[in-house]
Design an enzyme around this catalytic site. Structure first.
Site, PDB file in Angstrom:
ATOM      1  N   HIS A   1      -1.848 -10.543 -10.971  1.00  0.00           N
ATOM      2  CA  HIS A   1      -0.852  -9.970  -9.681  1.00  0.00           C
ATOM      3  C   HIS A   1       0.604  -9.792 -10.225  1.00  0.00           C
ATOM      4  O   HIS A   1       0.957  -8.594  -9.825  1.00  0.00           O
ATOM      5  CB  HIS A   1      -0.904 -11.182  -8.903  1.00  0.00           C
ATOM      6  CG  HIS A   1      -1.960 -11.654  -8.082  1.00  0.00           C
ATOM      7  ND1 HIS A   1      -2.412 -12.954  -7.929  1.00  0.00           N
ATOM      8  CD2 HIS A   1      -3.091 -11.056  -7.486  1.00  0.00           C
ATOM      9  CE1 HIS A   1      -3.547 -13.192  -7.481  1.00  0.00           C
ATOM     10  NE2 HIS A   1      -4.057 -12.033  -6.971  1.00  0.00           N
TER      11      HIS A   1
ATOM     12  N   LYS B   1     -10.399 -18.153   5.694  1.00  0.00           N
ATOM     13  CA  LYS B   1     -10.502 -18.823   4.699  1.00  0.00           C
ATOM     14  C   LYS B   1      -9.728 -20.184   4.391  1.00  0.00           C
ATOM     15  O   LYS B   1      -8.601 -20.218   5.104  1.00  0.00           O
ATOM     16  CB  LYS B   1      -9.801 -17.940   3.435  1.00  0.00           C
ATOM     17  CG  LYS B   1     -10.817 -16.834   2.920  1.00  0.00           C
ATOM     18  CD  LYS B   1     -10.200 -16.039   1.748  1.00  0.00           C
ATOM     19  CE  LYS B   1     -10.681 -14.654   1.660  1.00  0.00           C
ATOM     20  NZ  LYS B   1      -9.983 -14.114   0.624  1.00  0.00           N
TER      21      LYS B   1
ATOM     22  N   ARG C   1      -9.902  -4.562 -10.873  1.00  0.00           N
ATOM     23  CA  ARG C   1     -10.172  -5.120 -12.091  1.00  0.00           C
ATOM     24  C   ARG C   1     -11.427  -4.512 -12.695  1.00  0.00           C
ATOM     25  O   ARG C   1     -11.229  -4.173 -14.153  1.00  0.00           O
ATOM     26  CB  ARG C   1     -10.235  -6.482 -12.049  1.00  0.00           C
ATOM     27  CG  ARG C   1      -9.108  -7.352 -11.712  1.00  0.00           C
ATOM     28  CD  ARG C   1      -9.567  -8.594 -11.395  1.00  0.00           C
ATOM     29  NE  ARG C   1     -10.409  -8.586 -10.094  1.00  0.00           N
ATOM     30  CZ  ARG C   1     -10.606  -9.780  -9.188  1.00  0.00           C
ATOM     31  NH1 ARG C   1     -10.030 -10.757  -9.533  1.00  0.00           N
ATOM     32  NH2 ARG C   1     -11.364  -9.530  -8.175  1.00  0.00           N
TER      33      ARG C   1
ATOM     34  N   SER D   1      -7.980 -15.683  -8.746  1.00  0.00           N
ATOM     35  CA  SER D   1      -7.184 -16.928  -8.444  1.00  0.00           C
ATOM     36  C   SER D   1      -8.476 -17.984  -8.161  1.00  0.00           C
ATOM     37  O   SER D   1      -8.437 -19.345  -8.485  1.00  0.00           O
ATOM     38  CB  SER D   1      -6.449 -16.889  -7.108  1.00  0.00           C
ATOM     39  OG  SER D   1      -5.562 -15.828  -7.251  1.00  0.00           O
TER      40      SER D   1
HETATM   41  O1  PNS Z   1      -6.591 -11.280  -2.238  1.00  0.00           O
HETATM   42  P1  PNS Z   1      -7.457 -10.672  -1.333  1.00  0.00           P
HETATM   43  O2  PNS Z   1      -8.201 -11.922  -0.684  1.00  0.00           O
HETATM   44  O3  PNS Z   1      -8.685  -9.732  -1.978  1.00  0.00           O
HETATM   45  O4  PNS Z   1      -6.959  -9.876  -0.276  1.00  0.00           O
HETATM   46  C1  PNS Z   1      -7.654  -9.290   1.047  1.00  0.00           C
HETATM   47  C2  PNS Z   1      -6.841  -8.586   2.121  1.00  0.00           C
HETATM   48  C3  PNS Z   1      -5.665  -9.806   2.403  1.00  0.00           C
HETATM   49  C4  PNS Z   1      -6.090  -7.310   1.458  1.00  0.00           C
HETATM   50  C5  PNS Z   1      -7.557  -8.499   3.159  1.00  0.00           C
HETATM   51  O5  PNS Z   1      -8.479  -9.567   3.618  1.00  0.00           O
HETATM   52  C6  PNS Z   1      -6.816  -7.961   4.421  1.00  0.00           C
HETATM   53  O6  PNS Z   1      -6.204  -7.026   4.500  1.00  0.00           O
HETATM   54  N1  PNS Z   1      -6.901  -8.904   5.438  1.00  0.00           N
HETATM   55  C7  PNS Z   1      -6.029  -8.637   6.848  1.00  0.00           C
HETATM   56  C8  PNS Z   1      -7.165  -8.312   7.902  1.00  0.00           C
HETATM   57  C9  PNS Z   1      -7.377  -6.879   7.861  1.00  0.00           C
HETATM   58  O7  PNS Z   1      -6.569  -5.943   8.013  1.00  0.00           O
HETATM   59  N2  PNS Z   1      -8.872  -6.763   7.896  1.00  0.00           N
HETATM   60  C10 PNS Z   1      -9.453  -5.146   7.743  1.00  0.00           C
HETATM   61  C11 PNS Z   1      -9.295  -4.981   6.379  1.00  0.00           C
HETATM   62  S1  PNS Z   1     -10.397  -3.415   6.336  1.00  0.00           S
END
Ligand code: PNS
Length: 165
Positions: free
Chosen positions: A17, A41, A90, A128
Site C-alpha cells: 500500500h 467485514k 497485483r 493484509s
Molecule cells: O482494500 P479492499 O478491501 O480491496 O477495498 C475495497 C473497497 C473499499 C475499495 C470497496 O469495497 C469499496 O469501494 N467499498 C465501498 C462501498 C462501495 O462503493 N461499493 C460499490 C463498489 S462497486
C-alpha cells in the site's frame, strides 16, 4: 487542483500500500486515503486505528490525508470534490474484481475514473489478510510492514490471543 482517492480496508496498511501511496502522491496535488468503515467485514483494527496507523506512516507526505468513510465510494469522492480513484493491481487474479468495481463505479458516477497502478514486483504477492494470518501463527512479518505497524499488529494479536485463553 487534482485530487485522487486511494480507497481500501488497510487492515493493516502494508508496504505494498505504501508503495502505491508514495507513487500516487507524486502524480496528484492531493491524495486522500479512504479507509472503508463498514459493518459487513469484521476488521482486526477499528477504522480509527487504521486511520491513525496510515497517518503515522504517511506523515512525511504533505499532500496525503487520511479519512474514513461509510457508504458508497463514489459519494465519498463527490463529497471531497475528487474525480479519480486509484487502485493497485497485483496480479491477474485482482483484475476481474477490480474491473467490476471500476465499471460499476463508472455507471454510478460517469464523472469519476479509476486508474490502476501495477504494484512493485517486490510486493506483488502481498496482502493484509496473509500478513494477519502469519502474525496469528507468530511468523515474521517485519518484511511486509513498516516497523511501527508491525508493532501494532503484534500488540493486537497478543491482546486477542490472551483474551482467548
Ligand atoms: O482494500 P479492499 O478491501 O480491496 O477495498 C475495497 C473497497 C473499499 C475499495 C470497496 O469495497 C469499496 O469501494 N467499498 C465501498 C462501498 C462501495 O462503493 N461499493 C460499490 C463498489 S462497486
Amino acid at each position: 487542483m487534482s485530487t485522487a482517492v486511494y480507497p481500501g480496508s488497510f487492515d493493516p496498511v502494508t508496504l505494498g500500500h505504501m508503495d502505491i501511496i508514495e507513487r500516487t502522491s507524486k502524480m496528484f496535488d492531493k491524495v486522500i486515503i479512504g479507509v472503508l468503515n463498514n459493518n459487513v467485514k469484521t476488521p482486526l483494527f477499528s477504522a480509527k486505528e487504521r486511520v491513525n496507523m496510515l497517518e503515522e506512516v504517511t506523515a512525511h507526505l504533505p499532500n496525503v490525508e487520511v479519512q474514513s468513510f461509510e457508504g458508497l465510494l463514489v459519494d465519498f469522492l463527490r463529497r471531497n470534490d475528487a474525480r479519480v480513484i486509484v487502485r493497485g493491481l497485483r496480479a491477474v487474479t485482482d483484475f476481474e474484481y477490480e474491473l467490476q468495481m471500476a465499471q460499476t463505479n463508472r455507471v454510478m458516477a460517469p464523472e469519476i475514473d479509476t486508474i490502476f497502478l501495477t504494484t512493485n514486483l517486490k510486493y506483488s504477492y502481498l496482502s493484509s489478510s496473509i500478513v494477519k494470518e502469519i502474525a496469528f501463527y507468530h511468523g515474521h512479518i517485519s518484511q511486509f510492514l513498516a516497523p511501527e505497524i508491525e508493532k501494532r499488529v503484534r500488540d493486537k494479536v497478543d491482546e486477542l490471543t490472551k483474551g482467548a485463553v
